[in-house]
Design an enzyme around this catalytic site. Structure first.
Site, PDB file in Angstrom:
ATOM      1  N   CYS A  92       0.810  -1.229   0.000  1.00 61.00           N
ATOM      2  CA  CYS A  92       0.000   0.000   0.000  1.00 61.00           C
ATOM      3  C   CYS A  92       0.834   1.266   0.000  1.00 61.00           C
ATOM      4  O   CYS A  92       0.286   2.358  -0.154  1.00 61.00           O
ATOM      5  CB  CYS A  92      -0.954   0.005   1.187  1.00 61.00           C
ATOM      6  SG  CYS A  92      -0.150   0.306   2.773  1.00 61.00           S
ATOM      7  N   CYS A 147      13.542  -0.006  12.296  1.00 61.58           N
ATOM      8  CA  CYS A 147      13.014   0.839  13.365  1.00 61.58           C
ATOM      9  C   CYS A 147      11.642   1.323  12.904  1.00 61.58           C
ATOM     10  O   CYS A 147      11.539   2.154  12.008  1.00 61.58           O
ATOM     11  CB  CYS A 147      13.986   1.998  13.587  1.00 61.58           C
ATOM     12  SG  CYS A 147      13.538   3.077  14.945  1.00 61.58           S
TER      13      CYS A 147
HETATM   14 ZN   LIG Z   1       0.270  -1.851   3.686  1.00 62.96          ZN
END
Ligand SMILES: [Zn+2]
Length: 143
Positions: free
Chosen positions: A103, A123
């Protein structure tokens, strides 16, 4: 794990109707959460961390380690194909930004000072992830 699913691209206006303001800001508006604010820092149990926007599984709990940074940290993703990276010069020095390959939602930055076996430190902003404990079904990918 099989092939990663195809890309999911939504306009920001659509994500704004799905995600709360804190998630929207970090995932899609270049935000960073304050350290030591995510409840996911303390998750030690087995399970899977999924993208908070599209639900793609990104990290397993057995790759999580205590980095001392205040952000959930991992030494490897479930599948490198699920993570996409780009160079980020926002702090003046180059850093490697990474995001969900499906996405495009921003997750965090990856550094070369992590523990064995990879030496990498992913991180991650806690708000960009959801945790699904082992034994609970993973949600269907959002589309
Ligand atoms: Zn995603």
């Amino acid at each position: 794990m099989g092939e990663p699913p195809g890309p999911l691209r939504k306009p920001l206006s659509e994500w704004a109707g799905i995600l709360d303001a804190a998630r929207l800001r970090v995932l899609f508006q270049d935000g960073t959460e304050a350290p030591w604010t995510s409840p996911l820092n303390d998750v030690k149990q087995a399970g899977t961390f999924i993208c908070a926007a599209c639900y793609l599984p990104l990290f397993e709990a057995d790759a999580k380690f205590d980095s001392g940074t205040g952000w959930p940290s991992f030494f490897r993703p479930i599948d490198p194909a699920r993570i996409a990276t780009q160079l980020d010069f926002k702090l003046g020095v180059p850093r490697t930004e990474y995001h969900c390959a499906r996405c495009g939602g921003h997750q965090g930055h990856v550094f070369d000072d992590g523990p064995a076996p990879t030496g990498q430190r992913y991180c991650n902003n806690g708000v960009s992830l959801l945790f699904v404990p082992q034994g609970q079904p993973l949600p269907a990918l959002r589309d």
